[in-house]
Motif scaffolding. Sequence first.
Motif, PDB file in Angstrom:
ATOM      1  N   MET A  22       0.804  -1.214   0.000  1.00  0.00           N
ATOM      2  CA  MET A  22       0.000   0.000   0.000  1.00  0.00           C
ATOM      3  C   MET A  22       0.844   1.275   0.000  1.00  0.00           C
ATOM      4  O   MET A  22       0.497   2.266  -0.646  1.00  0.00           O
ATOM      5  CB  MET A  22      -0.923  -0.019   1.226  1.00  0.00           C
ATOM      6  CG  MET A  22      -2.009   1.033   1.191  1.00  0.00           C
ATOM      7  SD  MET A  22      -3.061   0.965   2.676  1.00  0.00           S
ATOM      8  CE  MET A  22      -3.919  -0.585   2.391  1.00  0.00           C
ATOM      9  N   HIS A  23       1.978   1.269   0.729  1.00  0.00           N
ATOM     10  CA  HIS A  23       2.738   2.510   0.883  1.00  0.00           C
ATOM     11  C   HIS A  23       3.260   3.073  -0.440  1.00  0.00           C
ATOM     12  O   HIS A  23       3.050   4.257  -0.729  1.00  0.00           O
ATOM     13  CB  HIS A  23       3.892   2.316   1.871  1.00  0.00           C
ATOM     14  CG  HIS A  23       4.712   3.547   2.055  1.00  0.00           C
ATOM     15  ND1 HIS A  23       5.935   3.721   1.451  1.00  0.00           N
ATOM     16  CD2 HIS A  23       4.476   4.695   2.744  1.00  0.00           C
ATOM     17  CE1 HIS A  23       6.427   4.907   1.774  1.00  0.00           C
ATOM     18  NE2 HIS A  23       5.556   5.508   2.557  1.00  0.00           N
ATOM     19  N   LEU A  51      -6.321   7.727   2.041  1.00  0.00           N
ATOM     20  CA  LEU A  51      -7.742   7.382   2.185  1.00  0.00           C
ATOM     21  C   LEU A  51      -8.206   6.482   1.041  1.00  0.00           C
ATOM     22  O   LEU A  51      -8.924   5.502   1.262  1.00  0.00           O
ATOM     23  CB  LEU A  51      -8.569   8.665   2.236  1.00  0.00           C
ATOM     24  CG  LEU A  51     -10.072   8.492   2.460  1.00  0.00           C
ATOM     25  CD1 LEU A  51     -10.336   7.798   3.796  1.00  0.00           C
ATOM     26  CD2 LEU A  51     -10.775   9.850   2.414  1.00  0.00           C
ATOM     27  N   ARG A  52      -7.768   6.794  -0.174  1.00  0.00           N
ATOM     28  CA  ARG A  52      -8.142   5.963  -1.329  1.00  0.00           C
ATOM     29  C   ARG A  52      -7.540   4.565  -1.212  1.00  0.00           C
ATOM     30  O   ARG A  52      -8.203   3.568  -1.526  1.00  0.00           O
ATOM     31  CB  ARG A  52      -7.674   6.635  -2.618  1.00  0.00           C
ATOM     32  CG  ARG A  52      -8.451   7.894  -2.972  1.00  0.00           C
ATOM     33  CD  ARG A  52      -7.929   8.530  -4.256  1.00  0.00           C
ATOM     34  NE  ARG A  52      -8.593   9.798  -4.512  1.00  0.00           N
ATOM     35  CZ  ARG A  52      -8.295  10.602  -5.536  1.00  0.00           C
ATOM     36  NH1 ARG A  52      -7.319  10.250  -6.379  1.00  0.00           N
ATOM     37  NH2 ARG A  52      -8.939  11.743  -5.704  1.00  0.00           N
ATOM     38  N   ALA A  53      -6.303   4.486  -0.745  1.00  0.00           N
ATOM     39  CA  ALA A  53      -5.664   3.176  -0.580  1.00  0.00           C
ATOM     40  C   ALA A  53      -6.370   2.362   0.502  1.00  0.00           C
ATOM     41  O   ALA A  53      -6.572   1.149   0.359  1.00  0.00           O
ATOM     42  CB  ALA A  53      -4.191   3.350  -0.227  1.00  0.00           C
ATOM     43  N   ARG A 104      -9.487   0.934  -0.977  1.00  0.00           N
ATOM     44  CA  ARG A 104      -9.212  -0.183  -1.897  1.00  0.00           C
ATOM     45  C   ARG A 104      -8.661  -1.397  -1.159  1.00  0.00           C
ATOM     46  O   ARG A 104      -8.947  -2.527  -1.504  1.00  0.00           O
ATOM     47  CB  ARG A 104      -8.181   0.250  -2.956  1.00  0.00           C
ATOM     48  CG  ARG A 104      -8.696   1.246  -3.970  1.00  0.00           C
ATOM     49  CD  ARG A 104      -7.600   1.619  -4.966  1.00  0.00           C
ATOM     50  NE  ARG A 104      -7.248   0.511  -5.848  1.00  0.00           N
ATOM     51  CZ  ARG A 104      -6.058  -0.088  -5.864  1.00  0.00           C
ATOM     52  NH1 ARG A 104      -5.104   0.308  -5.043  1.00  0.00           N
ATOM     53  NH2 ARG A 104      -5.817  -1.080  -6.691  1.00  0.00           N
ATOM     54  N   PHE A 105      -7.815  -1.151  -0.162  1.00  0.00           N
ATOM     55  CA  PHE A 105      -7.162  -2.169   0.659  1.00  0.00           C
ATOM     56  C   PHE A 105      -6.509  -3.264  -0.198  1.00  0.00           C
ATOM     57  O   PHE A 105      -6.855  -4.444  -0.129  1.00  0.00           O
ATOM     58  CB  PHE A 105      -8.161  -2.800   1.643  1.00  0.00           C
ATOM     59  CG  PHE A 105      -7.481  -3.483   2.804  1.00  0.00           C
ATOM     60  CD1 PHE A 105      -6.869  -2.743   3.800  1.00  0.00           C
ATOM     61  CD2 PHE A 105      -7.431  -4.861   2.890  1.00  0.00           C
ATOM     62  CE1 PHE A 105      -6.243  -3.359   4.866  1.00  0.00           C
ATOM     63  CE2 PHE A 105      -6.801  -5.491   3.950  1.00  0.00           C
ATOM     64  CZ  PHE A 105      -6.207  -4.737   4.934  1.00  0.00           C
ATOM     65  N   PRO A 121      -1.118  -6.059   3.410  1.00  0.00           N
ATOM     66  CA  PRO A 121      -1.265  -4.749   2.758  1.00  0.00           C
ATOM     67  C   PRO A 121       0.031  -3.954   2.733  1.00  0.00           C
ATOM     68  O   PRO A 121       0.193  -3.065   1.892  1.00  0.00           O
ATOM     69  CB  PRO A 121      -2.320  -4.055   3.627  1.00  0.00           C
ATOM     70  CG  PRO A 121      -2.189  -4.689   4.967  1.00  0.00           C
ATOM     71  CD  PRO A 121      -1.788  -6.113   4.718  1.00  0.00           C
ATOM     72  N   MET A 122       0.955  -4.250   3.655  1.00  0.00           N
ATOM     73  CA  MET A 122       2.192  -3.470   3.748  1.00  0.00           C
ATOM     74  C   MET A 122       3.348  -4.339   4.212  1.00  0.00           C
ATOM     75  O   MET A 122       3.186  -5.170   5.109  1.00  0.00           O
ATOM     76  CB  MET A 122       2.046  -2.317   4.755  1.00  0.00           C
ATOM     77  CG  MET A 122       1.133  -1.203   4.340  1.00  0.00           C
ATOM     78  SD  MET A 122       1.246   0.143   5.539  1.00  0.00           S
ATOM     79  CE  MET A 122      -0.054   1.215   4.941  1.00  0.00           C
TER      80      MET A 122
END
Length: 301
Positions: free
Chosen positions: A140-141, A167-169, A172-173, A192-193
Amino acid sequence: MRLALVINRSAGTFRRLPLDTTVAAIVAALAEAGHVVRVEIVGRRELARTLSVLVDDRDLDAVVVGGGDGTILTAVLAGLGRAKPLGILPLGTLNLFARDLGLPRDPVEAASILAGASARDIDLAEVNGLPFAIWASMGMHPWVVRRRDHMQRDGMRKGRAMALAALRAFRRFPLIDVTLNLPEGSVTVSTPMLFITNNPWREEPLPLSREALDTGKLVIHVAACSGRLSLLWLFFEAVLGHWRASPRLKTFTTEEVRVTSRKRRMMVSLDGEVTVMSAPLIFRARPKALRVLMPPREAVS
């Protein structure tokens, strides 16, 4: 010492401080300690070329670079910090590397401390042969950083762009599925990260600094979060500085890791700069491969 002072005119500090008077005060602080200073003020496009030329300049003892962590990475990629020591002045937004060295956020105060610095070798890290100084991230980052950069180019301020991109990420997750091939065995994760740091972070509230710069180790942090709520909880633990023992975080320490995926190409952020690399990704520690101007211990204690 004979110093080149290279200032990135696009650095975030110059949104709140005037460029000319700030640079003049920095030069005065260095000159007061007896250093001979040559000043180069450049934009983002000229930065890499300017730094590359200075690497082989025999009339210089060291190069001091003023900018954020992306600017410092550009200096490392140009070849500074090998035979010629690299000095760092905090002129960016987070200034993580400067925090690691114990330098204050104020650039003029930092220059006064740096004036008494001496050369010291600390660790670098690399991925597929490409060096980075602080940390790498996947998942995600880097997606957030890339979206933020797009919105900034469209005229949005950095802070607002970062918040909207995050916020968008979060909405979406996106998850990444990777296998970490470690000396002790392989671990497959869906996360996610994923962060890989050059030496360990301190357990402290965000933004984090590193507790050592020369252990010769990489530390891998995997967010063990299958949903938004657990990721949000991990974020709050990081904000409060109590993240190390979190059940939502898996940690591995190594000197080398091979990261594989079903995807041929993977997006990676290196010290906040996003790139796309061919898989597999081989991360290695490079002990004491970077020579920096280290402030005296008594000045930063």
